[in-house]
Design a protein around this motif. Sequence first.
Motif, short mmCIF file in Angstrom:
data_model
loop_
_atom_site.label_atom_id
_atom_site.label_comp_id
_atom_site.label_asym_id
_atom_site.label_seq_id
_atom_site.Cartn_x
_atom_site.Cartn_y
_atom_site.Cartn_z
N LYS A 63 21.06 5.71 -48.15
CA LYS A 63 22.42 6.05 -47.73
C LYS A 63 23.40 4.91 -48.01
O LYS A 63 24.59 5.13 -48.18
N TYR A 64 22.86 3.71 -48.02
CA TYR A 64 23.69 2.52 -48.28
C TYR A 64 24.10 2.49 -49.75
O TYR A 64 25.27 2.25 -50.08
N PRO A 80 26.78 5.91 -52.10
CA PRO A 80 28.22 5.97 -52.43
C PRO A 80 28.62 4.98 -53.52
O PRO A 80 29.52 5.25 -54.32
N LEU A 81 27.93 3.84 -53.58
CA LEU A 81 28.22 2.86 -54.64
C LEU A 81 27.82 3.47 -55.98
O LEU A 81 28.58 3.43 -56.96
N ALA A 117 27.57 6.59 -56.70
CA ALA A 117 28.45 7.71 -57.04
C ALA A 117 29.70 7.22 -57.76
O ALA A 117 30.13 7.81 -58.75
N VAL A 118 30.27 6.13 -57.27
CA VAL A 118 31.48 5.61 -57.92
C VAL A 118 31.14 5.07 -59.31
O VAL A 118 31.82 5.37 -60.29
N HIS A 119 30.05 4.30 -59.40
CA HIS A 119 29.71 3.71 -60.69
C HIS A 119 29.33 4.75 -61.74
O HIS A 119 29.53 4.55 -62.93
N ASN A 150 30.50 7.85 -61.76
CA ASN A 150 31.50 8.92 -61.77
C ASN A 150 30.91 10.24 -61.33
O ASN A 150 31.21 11.30 -61.88
N ALA A 151 30.03 10.17 -60.34
CA ALA A 151 29.28 11.35 -59.94
C ALA A 151 29.79 11.90 -58.62
O ALA A 151 30.42 11.20 -57.84
N GLY A 152 29.50 13.16 -58.36
CA GLY A 152 29.69 13.72 -57.04
C GLY A 152 28.45 13.41 -56.22
O GLY A 152 27.37 13.25 -56.78
N TYR A 153 28.61 13.29 -54.93
CA TYR A 153 27.47 12.98 -54.06
C TYR A 153 27.44 13.95 -52.90
O TYR A 153 28.43 14.13 -52.20
N ALA A 154 26.30 14.62 -52.71
CA ALA A 154 26.12 15.47 -51.54
C ALA A 154 25.03 14.83 -50.69
O ALA A 154 23.91 14.63 -51.16
N SER A 155 25.37 14.49 -49.44
CA SER A 155 24.39 13.90 -48.54
C SER A 155 23.79 14.98 -47.64
O SER A 155 24.32 16.09 -47.55
N PHE A 186 35.11 11.30 -51.61
CA PHE A 186 35.67 10.59 -52.75
C PHE A 186 37.19 10.60 -52.72
O PHE A 186 37.85 9.57 -52.90
N GLY A 237 29.39 12.64 -43.85
CA GLY A 237 29.20 12.32 -45.25
C GLY A 237 28.50 10.99 -45.47
O GLY A 237 27.64 10.86 -46.32
N MET A 243 29.98 8.52 -46.72
CA MET A 243 30.38 8.25 -48.10
C MET A 243 31.55 7.30 -48.21
O MET A 243 31.58 6.47 -49.12
N GLY A 300 31.32 3.11 -48.47
CA GLY A 300 30.69 2.62 -49.70
C GLY A 300 31.55 2.91 -50.92
O GLY A 300 31.73 2.06 -51.81
N MET A 301 32.11 4.12 -50.97
CA MET A 301 32.96 4.47 -52.12
C MET A 301 34.20 3.59 -52.15
O MET A 301 34.63 3.13 -53.22
N ALA A 316 33.30 0.22 -53.48
CA ALA A 316 33.08 0.24 -54.92
C ALA A 316 34.41 0.37 -55.67
O ALA A 316 34.63 -0.27 -56.69
N PHE A 359 30.15 -5.02 -49.58
CA PHE A 359 29.91 -3.91 -48.66
C PHE A 359 28.67 -4.14 -47.83
O PHE A 359 27.60 -4.43 -48.36
N ASN A 412 26.66 -1.99 -44.89
CA ASN A 412 26.64 -0.73 -44.14
C ASN A 412 25.84 -0.90 -42.85
O ASN A 412 25.15 -1.89 -42.66
N ARG A 450 35.75 16.00 -55.80
CA ARG A 450 34.48 16.17 -56.51
C ARG A 450 33.52 17.13 -55.86
O ARG A 450 32.62 17.67 -56.49
N THR A 451 33.67 17.30 -54.56
CA THR A 451 32.78 18.23 -53.87
C THR A 451 33.65 19.10 -52.96
O THR A 451 34.64 18.64 -52.41
#
Lengths: 322, 248
Positions: A98-99, A102-103, A105-107, A109-114, B93, B122, B124, B127-128, B131, B137, B139, B211-212
């Motif tokens: 989980k840590y 998100p990093l 995802a940004v690097h 350029n992806a979508g992330y579903a948790s 995002f 999330g 999310m 972290g996002m 980045a 960061f 957590n 994105r989602t």
Amino acid sequence: MSVLVYPESEDGNFKTVSFEVASYAREIAQNMQTTVTAVTFNNSEASELGNYGVDKVLNVKNDKLKNFNAEAYADVIKQAAEKEGAKVVVISQSANSKYLAPLLAVHLNAGYASNVVALPESTEPFTVKRTAFTNKAFNFTSMTTDVKIIGISKNAFGLKENPADAVVEEFSPTLTGEDFTVEVTNVDKARDKVTIADAEIVVSGGRGLKGPENWGILEDLADTLGAATACSKPVSDMGWRPHHEHVGQTGKPVASNLYIAIGISGAIQHLAGINASKVKVVINNDPEAPFFKAADYGVVGDAFEIVPKLNEKLKEFKAKNA
Amino acid sequence: MKILVCISHVPDTTSKINFTNDNTQFDSNGVQFVINPNDEFGLTRAMWFKEKQGASVDVINVGGPETEPTLRKALAIGADSAIRVNTAAKDGFQVAKQLAKVAGDGGYDLIIAGRESIDYNGGMVPGMLAALLGANFVNTCISLEVEGNDVKAIREIDGGKESVTTSLPLVIGAQKGLVEESDLKIPNMRGIMQARSKPLNVVEPDDVEVRTEAQKFEKPAPKGAVKLIDPDNLDELVNLLHNEAKVI
Ligand SMILES: Cc1cc2nc3c(=O)[nH]c(=O)nc-3n(C[C@H](O)[C@H](O)[C@H](O)COP(=O)(O)OP(=O)(O)OC[C@H]3O[C@@H](n4cnc5c(N)ncnc54)[C@H](O)[C@@H]3O)c2cc1C
Ligand SMILES: Nc1ncnc2c1ncn2[C@@H]1O[C@H](COP(=O)(O)O)[C@@H](O)[C@H]1O
């Protein structure tokens, strides 16, 4: 265009959830008619992943990566995803995953579903089912990005054996100083205890146990079952038990196979955090305790009598079934 | 030190969760909204930095006008000013992008968000955001000390904790443990009065990709009744756990 999976290891061995994320990745790959590649860190038994359908393993050997480091691990996984042209990246929902997610995802350029709890509902559009409102509901989320990261909740999918010949390759990603700006100076973790995150069984105590000196009966029961110990919020607030044992909406989530609640009333915030557990047993001397409405099995009675008795019965059972 | 605390506006933990419009929308009817509990821990720690180290503390939310009472509450707790980015929060995002714009322009040294929000869980945004900003960061943060540019933090890991060192600029994902439960700040009368005249700036959003997308919701299937076991017949419980539930 394979599916990339990140199975975590600890002290060089895979955690159980790693085989679950591999099993999930296999199933998605099958639907997408592609293969599964895993990325592992300093793991000597990487070929074990073949039992769960992994075709190829990129193993990174690097002493700098001995300790988990979110930034560096995310960077390595990113490079692995790019090398493999992965469109789907599957990870667990451990604290570490989980840590880093998100990093990553940004690097990427992806979508992330948790907190995903099932295989995708559909792949066009790509839609997954996730828990929301701390397990009080589910949410179907569609993802529009080219690359998708999916975090699988523990025990949501299970292990599926699916033998493949995992070819292990050494992988040497490029690491930079930027990857190590957070440095671990000390790790304080009981090595011999099962953690709540990994445990199949969790034994949890509430204010009904009256004081920290009474936790012996609970620990004995946990020992017999190979279970992790947990507690309600007030118990950790009062310092009877360490903070990391606090489970619930504002504490750790529990998604074990079996959750045994002892002297816990079953407040909505507690239940929200443990609802994802498959089977719940409650032991409480108040038949009106709300927990009985949320549990599968219940015993109405005094924990101080029942828990030691139950422990004896379980020991007999274990001896017979050993 | 300039601190920005991200505040997510969430249903109170006791809320019953319902949906409307064919299960496509959260039903906020009769729901009390509060500061996300993880953010409350973060905000209280920020107040400590303000009192002890002279830090300035701004709070921010990405959301519609309905979130303003929640921001006012954060001002009443002691934040200096509030910012609302005037757009509905759609996904992690998009929120992180909006926050990154304000955080980057404002030159904040420390950004405190919650480990997760208790509505969409999330996990999310922090972290996002880190980045996107190129900030460090940490957590699940349960201890945070800052001296000049140097940071010592402790984060919770599965089954224990880990100490880390890093430096500003930093984003943390806050949670319970960051401050003592008994030290959590609640607004007092004076704080509430002062909050009325503190600035709450509304800024217009950037154009950001989503994105989602949450398509629809579903409630868990209702549970069957509990099976009660006689305390004098615990063999039965062992038997059920083994043969029926198959968990031992
Ligand atoms: C914002 C917020 C967030 C919260 N988050 C969480 C959370 O994440 N996790 C959480 O746990 N709580 C959380 N809470 C607290 C929650 O509302 C309850 O107060 C808490 O769960 C109660 O803990 P308990 O069941 O241990 O204690 P109690 O409610 O005091 O219950 C004790 C139970 O023990 C039983 N008992 C007493 N003696 C015996 C005996 N001899 N044998 C057997 N049973 C006995 C009693 O019948 C009673 O049911 C939160 C509250 C708020 C406001
Ligand atoms: N709409 C929002 N506005 C401001 N901060 C937010 C918003 N949504 C989430 N956050 C912050 O990000 C944390 C984690 O949220 P999430 O990623 O949604 O679980 C929250 O605890 C907040 O600190």
